[in-house]
Design an enzyme around this catalytic site. Sequence first.
Site, short mmCIF file in Angstrom:
data_model
loop_
_atom_site.label_atom_id
_atom_site.label_comp_id
_atom_site.label_asym_id
_atom_site.label_seq_id
_atom_site.Cartn_x
_atom_site.Cartn_y
_atom_site.Cartn_z
N CYS A 133 0.85 -1.19 0.00
CA CYS A 133 0.00 0.00 0.00
C CYS A 133 0.88 1.23 0.00
CB CYS A 133 -0.89 -0.02 1.24
SG CYS A 133 -2.01 1.39 1.34
N HIS B 228 -9.02 -3.58 -2.72
CA HIS B 228 -8.10 -2.85 -1.84
C HIS B 228 -8.49 -1.36 -1.79
CE1 HIS B 228 -3.79 -2.03 -0.41
NE2 HIS B 228 -4.23 -0.81 -0.72
N GLU B 229 -8.79 -0.80 -2.97
CA GLU B 229 -9.14 0.63 -3.03
C GLU B 229 -10.50 0.91 -2.42
OE1 GLU B 229 -6.75 2.43 -3.55
OE2 GLU B 229 -5.50 0.92 -4.51
N HIS C 70 -10.23 1.24 1.17
CA HIS C 70 -9.74 2.56 1.59
C HIS C 70 -10.89 3.54 1.80
CE1 HIS C 70 -5.38 2.55 1.66
NE2 HIS C 70 -5.27 2.03 0.45
ZN ZN Z 1 -3.59 1.11 -0.26
#
Ligand code: ZN
Length: 171
Positions: free
Chosen positions: A91, A134-135, A138
Site C-alpha cells: 500500500c 483494496h481501493e 480505503h
Molecule cells: Zn492502499
Amino acid sequence: MAIRTIVTVNSPKGRVLREKAKKVTNFDTMLIRLVRDMQETMKDAPGVGLAAPQIGVPLRVLVAEYEDEHAVLVNPEILKQSGEVKGTEGCLSIPGYVGDNIRRAEQILVKGKNEHGVVVRITAKGWFARVLQHEIDHLDGILYTDRLDDPKDFREITDEEDEEELAPSVS
Ligand code: ZN
C-alpha cells in the site's frame, strides 16, 4: 494537473485513512481535477491504484490501472463477488511493508460512476479485482493490515523483492 502528497498511516494526517469517506454528490470540474491528479499521483508513485483518502480527500473516489485494465470509480459498490484467492499486497500509505496471504474475492462486479457522472459497471478478475477491493476498502477506512489472518504475514519488503517487481502490487 498536479502530483499530490500521499498520506501515510503514521503521518500527522494519517487519520483520514481510518475514516469512512463521503459519497460524491457534485460531478463538477473539481471532481475531474481530483481524478486527474489522482491518476498522475498514482503513476508517479508508482502504483496500480489510489483512493482519494490517500491524498487526504475524504471522498468515495478511486483510480486504478494495471496492464490494459483501468478504472475511475466514484461511489463504487461491489454488486457481486465470487471465489477466494490469497495474495501479497502493498500500500502506498504503508511504505516499505507488504502483507502476505490477504484474502480477496477472485472475481467481482462493481458498479459506480465515472468522473463525468456516467454509470459504469466493471467485471474484474484476479489481480485487477484485488486492486479494486483494496481501493474500495480505503473508502471505508480499512487497510490490508486489518485483513491479515496471521500478524506474521505483515513484513518488511525484502531485498530480493526489487521495486519493479513489487510495483504491480502496491496500491
Ligand atoms: Zn492502499
